[in-house]
Write an enzyme that holds these catalytic residues in place. Structure first.
Site, PDB file in Angstrom:
ATOM      1  N   LYS A  17      51.072  31.719  54.414  1.00  0.00           N
ATOM      2  CA  LYS A  17      50.871  32.954  53.629  1.00  0.00           C
ATOM      3  C   LYS A  17      52.125  33.802  53.595  1.00  0.00           C
ATOM      4  O   LYS A  17      53.015  33.687  54.450  1.00  0.00           O
ATOM      5  CB  LYS A  17      49.709  33.771  54.202  1.00  0.00           C
ATOM      6  N   GLY A 113      52.409  32.508  59.131  1.00  0.00           N
ATOM      7  CA  GLY A 113      51.071  32.172  59.624  1.00  0.00           C
ATOM      8  C   GLY A 113      50.830  30.671  59.792  1.00  0.00           C
ATOM      9  O   GLY A 113      49.702  30.217  59.618  1.00  0.00           O
ATOM     10  N   ASP A 149      45.530  36.639  61.813  1.00  0.00           N
ATOM     11  CA  ASP A 149      45.767  35.993  60.505  1.00  0.00           C
ATOM     12  C   ASP A 149      44.888  34.773  60.268  1.00  0.00           C
ATOM     13  O   ASP A 149      44.941  34.176  59.189  1.00  0.00           O
ATOM     14  CB  ASP A 149      47.222  35.492  60.407  1.00  0.00           C
TER      15      ASP A 149
HETATM   16  O1  C5P Z   1      46.662  37.927  66.455  1.00  0.00           O
HETATM   17  P1  C5P Z   1      47.972  37.239  66.572  1.00  0.00           P
HETATM   18  O2  C5P Z   1      48.026  36.286  67.715  1.00  0.00           O
HETATM   19  O3  C5P Z   1      48.462  36.662  65.292  1.00  0.00           O
HETATM   20  O4  C5P Z   1      49.015  38.390  66.918  1.00  0.00           O
HETATM   21  C1  C5P Z   1      50.212  38.111  67.595  1.00  0.00           C
HETATM   22  C2  C5P Z   1      50.769  39.423  68.158  1.00  0.00           C
HETATM   23  O5  C5P Z   1      51.187  40.263  67.084  1.00  0.00           O
HETATM   24  C3  C5P Z   1      49.772  40.256  68.926  1.00  0.00           C
HETATM   25  O6  C5P Z   1      49.705  39.862  70.267  1.00  0.00           O
HETATM   26  C4  C5P Z   1      50.354  41.661  68.790  1.00  0.00           C
HETATM   27  O7  C5P Z   1      51.433  41.840  69.676  1.00  0.00           O
HETATM   28  C5  C5P Z   1      50.940  41.621  67.391  1.00  0.00           C
HETATM   29  N1  C5P Z   1      49.991  42.180  66.410  1.00  0.00           N
HETATM   30  C6  C5P Z   1      49.765  43.535  66.372  1.00  0.00           C
HETATM   31  N2  C5P Z   1      48.896  44.059  65.461  1.00  0.00           N
HETATM   32  C7  C5P Z   1      48.256  43.255  64.570  1.00  0.00           C
HETATM   33  C8  C5P Z   1      48.479  41.862  64.559  1.00  0.00           C
HETATM   34  C9  C5P Z   1      49.360  41.351  65.503  1.00  0.00           C
HETATM   35  O8  C5P Z   1      50.360  44.281  67.162  1.00  0.00           O
HETATM   36  N3  C5P Z   1      47.409  43.816  63.711  1.00  0.00           N
END
Ligand code: C5P
Length: 314
Positions: A17, A113, A149
């Site tokens: 994405k 992603g 994501d």
């Molecule tokens: O959820 P995901 O593993 O993709 O997120 C990776 C990192 O990105 C999270 O641990 C966080 O540090 C940061 N993040 C965030 N706010 C979001 C999405 C991701 O701070 N809405």
């Protein structure tokens, strides 16, 4: 799926994405930031093949020229596809395992992603392989537990994401948008880029030290998508994480400028970077931009969006 008992191999394809708009608000107590984003799934895919097995394993193979390092993808419980398979097994009270084969085309740690696509593909593949028969809503709920994501990689198309980015609403997008992606050999860590944004905001002082905990996507972004007008969309591309990514990788700004000089309408850092997404007016100009960047020694791919989310290939 009633015929699943006889299936011993399922092949699922899930897209990477681009965030055509990414607004980042304040940080909640759980460490996640409030987001208002518009995702668009593009024609660069992760393929996940799930085979019946007694326990859980994963192998990863990278396509050439995708940037990042497929060898750096963990093969243990840190692997998001492995975690997805185990989460689904626990939710379904399934006691067997699965051998997952991941064929990567989305840049590793590229801000597109790719790991989330692997997780979404693994959920769909294992659901079919094991005959779990979970509803889309149940799969979405499991996806959201794996990462912000992941629900979008299931969903695909063009969608507005709020909350942590995991609360999705489809966005109407007419026609097709042509993008040139410029990849980097070295990835950027998503948490590190979010931390960098917090630091920059702190340094900026009073004006920026209290970002909102809930935000909206600006109307012009949605109008541009609805009209299918790339020129309009180019004018509303925005990424709040871009300054933080550029802070770590100042060369990304030059890549965007180079793409615009070569004929792109506009460019943006994709998600937390370092992939740069250049929006082009039509397939021909995207081709020209891709060629120009390749001649400058850059790894550049021409893709289009929107495309569907995780799908079983037959
Ligand atoms: O959820 P995901 O593993 O993709 O997120 C990776 C990192 O990105 C999270 O641990 C966080 O540090 C940061 N993040 C965030 N706010 C979001 C999405 C991701 O701070 N809405």
């Amino acid at each position: 799926m009633s015929s699943a008992a006889s299936v011993d191999r399922v092949h699922v394809r899930a897209p990477g994405k681009i965030n055509v708009f990414l607004g980042v608000g304040g940080r909640h107590d759980d460490g996640y930031h409030a987001l208002a984003t518009v995702f668009q799934a593009v024609s660069l895919y992760e393929d996940v093949i799930a085979r019946a097995a007694g326990d859980f394993s994963v192998t990863v193979r990278g396509a050439d020229g995708i940037g990042g390092d497929a060898d750096a993808v963990p093969l243990d419980d840190r692997n998001l596809a492995m975690r997805a398979a185990k989460l689904l097994a626990a939710a379904a009270d399934y006691h067997g395992g699965v051998a997952l084969e991941i064929r990567k085309s989305v840049p590793v740690a590229g801000g597109m992603g790719g790991g989330s696509a692997d997780a979404a593909a693994a959920l769909v593949a294992c659901d079919a392989l094991w005959g779990t028969g979970f509803s889309p809503a149940r799969l979405h709920e499991l996806a959201a537990r794996l990462g912000a994501d992941v629900p979008f990689a299931l969903h695909g198309g063009t969608a507005v994401g709020t909350g942590r980015g995991d609360q999705l609403n489809p966005a109407l997008a007419r026609g097709r948008f042509d993008w040139v992606l410029v990849t980097s050999d070295e990835g950027l860590s998503t948490p590190v880029v979010y931390e960098q944004l917090d630091l920059l905001r702190e340094e900026e002082g009073a004006l920026a030290d209290d970002p909102p905990l809930s935000l909206d996507v600006p109307i012009p972004v949605l109008q541009a998508l609805r009209s299918g007008d790339a020129v309009q969309l180019a004018a509303s591309l925005h990424n709040d994480l871009q300054a933080a990514a550029v802070h770590r990788r100042p060369d990304l700004e030059e890549t965007i400028r180079r793409g615009i000089r070569a004929g792109a309408l506009h460019g943006i850092v994709s998600g937390s970077g370092p992939t740069v997404a250049l929006l082009c007016g039509d397939p021909e100009s995207a081709q020209a931009v891709q060629t120009s960047l390749q001649q400058a020694g850059r790894e550049a791919l021409h893709v289009h969006g929107p495309v569907p989310g995780a799908r079983i290939l037959v």
